[in-house]
Write a protein that holds these residues in place. Structure first.
Motif, PDB file in Angstrom:
ATOM      1  N   ALA A 148      31.864  34.897  36.836  1.00  0.00           N
ATOM      2  CA  ALA A 148      32.124  34.377  38.176  1.00  0.00           C
ATOM      3  C   ALA A 148      33.621  34.316  38.463  1.00  0.00           C
ATOM      4  CB  ALA A 148      31.496  33.004  38.339  1.00  0.00           C
ATOM      5  N   GLY A 149      34.024  34.892  39.573  1.00  0.00           N
ATOM      6  CA  GLY A 149      35.417  34.842  39.996  1.00  0.00           C
ATOM      7  C   GLY A 149      36.340  35.795  39.268  1.00  0.00           C
ATOM      8  N   GLU A 150      35.774  36.625  38.391  1.00  0.00           N
ATOM      9  CA  GLU A 150      36.616  37.555  37.635  1.00  0.00           C
ATOM     10  C   GLU A 150      36.267  39.003  37.978  1.00  0.00           C
ATOM     11  OE1 GLU A 150      36.937  34.570  33.773  1.00  0.00           O
ATOM     12  OE2 GLU A 150      36.592  36.714  33.468  1.00  0.00           O
ATOM     13  N   ALA A 151      37.090  39.923  37.479  1.00  0.00           N
ATOM     14  CA  ALA A 151      36.850  41.348  37.713  1.00  0.00           C
ATOM     15  C   ALA A 151      35.772  41.860  36.771  1.00  0.00           C
ATOM     16  CB  ALA A 151      38.135  42.129  37.508  1.00  0.00           C
ATOM     17  N   PRO A 152      35.042  42.889  37.161  1.00  0.00           N
ATOM     18  CA  PRO A 152      34.065  43.517  36.252  1.00  0.00           C
ATOM     19  C   PRO A 152      34.763  44.131  35.048  1.00  0.00           C
ATOM     20  CG  PRO A 152      33.718  44.235  38.520  1.00  0.00           C
ATOM     21  CD  PRO A 152      35.036  43.526  38.484  1.00  0.00           C
ATOM     22  N   THR A 153      34.114  44.047  33.896  1.00  0.00           N
ATOM     23  CA  THR A 153      34.626  44.699  32.690  1.00  0.00           C
ATOM     24  C   THR A 153      33.584  45.674  32.164  1.00  0.00           C
ATOM     25  OG1 THR A 153      33.850  42.862  31.328  1.00  0.00           O
ATOM     26  CG2 THR A 153      36.145  42.804  32.023  1.00  0.00           C
ATOM     27  N   PHE A 154      34.055  46.793  31.676  1.00  0.00           N
ATOM     28  CA  PHE A 154      33.203  47.887  31.218  1.00  0.00           C
ATOM     29  C   PHE A 154      32.399  47.478  29.989  1.00  0.00           C
ATOM     30  CE2 PHE A 154      32.045  52.209  30.346  1.00  0.00           C
ATOM     31  CZ  PHE A 154      32.108  52.347  28.967  1.00  0.00           C
TER      32      PHE A 154
ATOM     33  N   TYR B 207      40.806  52.789  43.973  1.00  0.00           N
ATOM     34  CA  TYR B 207      39.773  52.265  44.867  1.00  0.00           C
ATOM     35  C   TYR B 207      40.075  50.810  45.235  1.00  0.00           C
ATOM     36  CZ  TYR B 207      37.452  56.002  42.245  1.00  0.00           C
ATOM     37  OH  TYR B 207      37.149  57.196  41.629  1.00  0.00           O
ATOM     38  N   TRP B 208      39.643  50.414  46.417  1.00  0.00           N
ATOM     39  CA  TRP B 208      39.638  49.016  46.812  1.00  0.00           C
ATOM     40  C   TRP B 208      38.203  48.602  47.122  1.00  0.00           C
ATOM     41  CZ3 TRP B 208      42.993  45.205  46.426  1.00  0.00           C
ATOM     42  CH2 TRP B 208      44.368  45.502  46.333  1.00  0.00           C
ATOM     43  N   TYR B 209      37.797  47.481  46.510  1.00  0.00           N
ATOM     44  CA  TYR B 209      36.490  46.904  46.770  1.00  0.00           C
ATOM     45  C   TYR B 209      36.662  45.511  47.351  1.00  0.00           C
ATOM     46  CZ  TYR B 209      34.044  50.511  44.101  1.00  0.00           C
ATOM     47  OH  TYR B 209      33.535  51.699  43.648  1.00  0.00           O
ATOM     48  N   GLN B 210      35.718  45.133  48.190  1.00  0.00           N
ATOM     49  CA  GLN B 210      35.661  43.774  48.713  1.00  0.00           C
ATOM     50  C   GLN B 210      34.388  43.130  48.177  1.00  0.00           C
ATOM     51  OE1 GLN B 210      36.095  43.563  52.962  1.00  0.00           O
ATOM     52  NE2 GLN B 210      35.464  41.426  53.073  1.00  0.00           N
TER      53      GLN B 210
ATOM     54  N   PRO C 293      39.806  34.766  59.650  1.00  0.00           N
ATOM     55  CA  PRO C 293      38.942  34.070  58.677  1.00  0.00           C
ATOM     56  C   PRO C 293      37.842  34.961  58.101  1.00  0.00           C
ATOM     57  CG  PRO C 293      39.458  32.608  60.502  1.00  0.00           C
ATOM     58  CD  PRO C 293      40.019  33.946  60.872  1.00  0.00           C
ATOM     59  N   SER C 294      37.376  35.949  58.875  1.00  0.00           N
ATOM     60  CA  SER C 294      36.329  36.846  58.373  1.00  0.00           C
ATOM     61  C   SER C 294      36.825  37.741  57.239  1.00  0.00           C
ATOM     62  CB  SER C 294      35.781  37.721  59.512  1.00  0.00           C
ATOM     63  OG  SER C 294      36.818  38.515  60.066  1.00  0.00           O
ATOM     64  N   HIS C 295      38.145  37.800  57.048  1.00  0.00           N
ATOM     65  CA  HIS C 295      38.710  38.592  55.956  1.00  0.00           C
ATOM     66  C   HIS C 295      38.733  37.822  54.633  1.00  0.00           C
ATOM     67  CE1 HIS C 295      41.005  40.798  59.352  1.00  0.00           C
ATOM     68  NE2 HIS C 295      39.916  41.475  59.041  1.00  0.00           N
ATOM     69  N   THR C 296      38.361  36.560  54.681  1.00  0.00           N
ATOM     70  CA  THR C 296      38.314  35.756  53.458  1.00  0.00           C
ATOM     71  C   THR C 296      37.325  36.365  52.482  1.00  0.00           C
ATOM     72  OG1 THR C 296      38.933  33.715  54.583  1.00  0.00           O
ATOM     73  CG2 THR C 296      37.715  33.497  52.517  1.00  0.00           C
ATOM     74  N   SER C 297      37.812  36.723  51.298  1.00  0.00           N
ATOM     75  CA  SER C 297      36.977  37.417  50.326  1.00  0.00           C
ATOM     76  C   SER C 297      37.804  37.664  49.064  1.00  0.00           C
ATOM     77  CB  SER C 297      36.497  38.761  50.891  1.00  0.00           C
ATOM     78  OG  SER C 297      35.526  39.366  50.047  1.00  0.00           O
ATOM     79  N   GLN C 298      37.165  38.259  48.052  1.00  0.00           N
ATOM     80  CA  GLN C 298      37.912  38.740  46.893  1.00  0.00           C
ATOM     81  C   GLN C 298      38.086  40.254  47.040  1.00  0.00           C
ATOM     82  OE1 GLN C 298      38.338  37.619  42.551  1.00  0.00           O
ATOM     83  NE2 GLN C 298      36.448  38.796  42.482  1.00  0.00           N
ATOM     84  N   TYR C 299      39.302  40.712  46.772  1.00  0.00           N
ATOM     85  CA  TYR C 299      39.614  42.135  46.872  1.00  0.00           C
ATOM     86  C   TYR C 299      39.946  42.650  45.476  1.00  0.00           C
ATOM     87  CZ  TYR C 299      39.649  41.379  51.861  1.00  0.00           C
ATOM     88  OH  TYR C 299      39.271  41.063  53.149  1.00  0.00           O
ATOM     89  N   LEU C 300      39.194  43.646  45.040  1.00  0.00           N
ATOM     90  CA  LEU C 300      39.350  44.205  43.702  1.00  0.00           C
ATOM     91  C   LEU C 300      39.849  45.640  43.786  1.00  0.00           C
ATOM     92  CD1 LEU C 300      36.033  42.878  42.211  1.00  0.00           C
ATOM     93  CD2 LEU C 300      38.275  42.358  41.268  1.00  0.00           C
TER      94      LEU C 300
ATOM     95  N   TYR D 223      34.381  58.785  33.614  1.00  0.00           N
ATOM     96  CA  TYR D 223      35.459  58.275  34.468  1.00  0.00           C
ATOM     97  C   TYR D 223      35.109  56.881  34.936  1.00  0.00           C
ATOM     98  CZ  TYR D 223      32.526  60.521  38.077  1.00  0.00           C
ATOM     99  OH  TYR D 223      31.503  60.944  38.862  1.00  0.00           O
ATOM    100  N   GLY D 224      34.862  56.028  33.963  1.00  0.00           N
ATOM    101  CA  GLY D 224      34.627  54.631  34.273  1.00  0.00           C
ATOM    102  C   GLY D 224      35.829  54.012  34.945  1.00  0.00           C
ATOM    103  N   TYR D 225      35.581  53.020  35.711  1.00  0.00           N
ATOM    104  CA  TYR D 225      36.638  52.352  36.442  1.00  0.00           C
ATOM    105  C   TYR D 225      37.269  51.254  35.588  1.00  0.00           C
ATOM    106  CZ  TYR D 225      34.814  54.293  40.853  1.00  0.00           C
ATOM    107  OH  TYR D 225      34.395  55.110  41.858  1.00  0.00           O
ATOM    108  N   THR D 226      38.574  51.123  35.727  1.00  0.00           N
ATOM    109  CA  THR D 226      39.289  49.966  35.194  1.00  0.00           C
ATOM    110  C   THR D 226      39.652  49.098  36.387  1.00  0.00           C
ATOM    111  OG1 THR D 226      40.203  51.277  33.377  1.00  0.00           O
ATOM    112  CG2 THR D 226      41.258  49.174  33.871  1.00  0.00           C
ATOM    113  N   PHE D 227      39.262  47.836  36.344  1.00  0.00           N
ATOM    114  CA  PHE D 227      39.496  46.940  37.469  1.00  0.00           C
ATOM    115  C   PHE D 227      40.707  46.058  37.223  1.00  0.00           C
ATOM    116  CE2 PHE D 227      35.946  47.317  40.387  1.00  0.00           C
ATOM    117  CZ  PHE D 227      35.001  47.991  39.642  1.00  0.00           C
ATOM    118  N   GLY D 228      41.387  45.744  38.300  1.00  0.00           N
ATOM    119  CA  GLY D 228      42.411  44.709  38.260  1.00  0.00           C
ATOM    120  C   GLY D 228      41.754  43.338  38.305  1.00  0.00           C
ATOM    121  N   SER D 229      42.563  42.311  38.179  1.00  0.00           N
ATOM    122  CA  SER D 229      42.041  40.941  38.136  1.00  0.00           C
ATOM    123  C   SER D 229      41.589  40.434  39.499  1.00  0.00           C
ATOM    124  CB  SER D 229      43.108  39.995  37.579  1.00  0.00           C
ATOM    125  OG  SER D 229      43.457  40.371  36.273  1.00  0.00           O
ATOM    126  N   GLY D 230      41.961  41.149  40.556  1.00  0.00           N
ATOM    127  CA  GLY D 230      41.522  40.768  41.890  1.00  0.00           C
ATOM    128  C   GLY D 230      42.495  39.852  42.612  1.00  0.00           C
ATOM    129  N   THR D 231      42.395  39.867  43.939  1.00  0.00           N
ATOM    130  CA  THR D 231      43.121  38.927  44.797  1.00  0.00           C
ATOM    131  C   THR D 231      42.089  38.156  45.587  1.00  0.00           C
ATOM    132  OG1 THR D 231      45.109  40.296  45.028  1.00  0.00           O
ATOM    133  CG2 THR D 231      44.691  38.654  46.741  1.00  0.00           C
TER     134      THR D 231
END
Lengths: 108, 114
Positions: A39-45, B33-36, B83-90, B101-109
């Motif tokens: 929860a609240g974290e990024a996905p990990t492989f 990539y950017w995900y919401q 306010p509708s933009h409130t979310s987590q952005y990965l 080609y698996g994705y490596t994700f950042g910690s998010g904003t």
């Protein structure tokens, strides 16, 4: 079309085994990923399957059947820290298509 | 140690402000990539890039814009936050070629617009 189906929520007890299923339909399929997301974290492989069969990695194993469009993630010797969402993701034309995730709750 | 970095980690901002969410990766990956993602909900692809000067809109319509001037950098901008933009952005990246080609994700904003 792109479609990934997995159960919304599952519960299990510590030390048990749980299997999370995923069915997929994607254009340009190449392989299937499983990710863990707390929860609240990024996905990990966790795992990647491109060929049919079972891939084992410690307590986690993943299975793929390309002909059936089916995969599962098997978690053994469950621990409390395994409580998380598990995301099934299928490749489709150079992009990953994510399922909604399965929320797993591990209880003592 | 993370190879893909997002800043800020948390942001609370007023309606109407312009904001830029930063994403950088040191792996030399061409694809970014950017995900919401709203809490407890699925990941929605909003933008992606296959290399420098290449940007595309994702599956979910978004009022944000992106740029890719350098391989390692893929910032996302909201011209006027609501306010509708409130979310987590990965932010995520992957290799251009290869079967895995698996994705490596950042910690998010985690963005909150008040």
């Amino acid at each position: 079309g792109q479609n990934i189906d997995q159960p919304t929520e599952m519960t299990a007890t510590e030390g048990a085994i749980v299997q999370i299923n995923c069915t997929y339909q994607t254009s340009g399929f190449n392989g299937l990923f499983w990710y863990q997301q707390h929860a609240g974290e990024a996905p990990t492989f966790l795992s990647y399957n491109v060929l049919d069969g079972l891939e084992e990695k410690g307590r986690f194993s993943s299975f793929l059947s390309r002909s059936k469009g089916y995969s599962y993630l098997l978690l053994k010797e469950l621990q409390m820290k395994d409580s998380a969402s598990y995301l099934c993701a299928a490749t489709g034309f150079q992009k990953l298509v994510f399922g909604t995730g399965t929320r797993l709750l591990v209880s003592p | 140690e993370a190879d893909i970095y997002q800043t800020p980690r948390y942001l609370v901002i007023g309606t109407g402000k312009k904001i830029t969410l930063e994403c950088s990766q040191t792996m030399g990956h061409d694809k970014m990539y950017w995900y919401q993602q709203d809490p407890g909900m699925e990941l929605h692809l909003i933008h992606y890039s296959y290399g420098v000067n290449s940007t595309e809109k994702g599956d979910l319509s978004s009022e944000s814009t992106v740029s890719r001037i350098r391989t390692e950098h893929f910032p996302l901008t909201l011209e006027s936050a609501r306010p509708s933009h409130t979310s987590q952005y990965l932010c995520a990246s992957s290799e251009q070629e290869g079967a895995n080609y698996g994705y490596t994700f950042g910690s998010g904003t985690r963005l909150t617009v008040v």
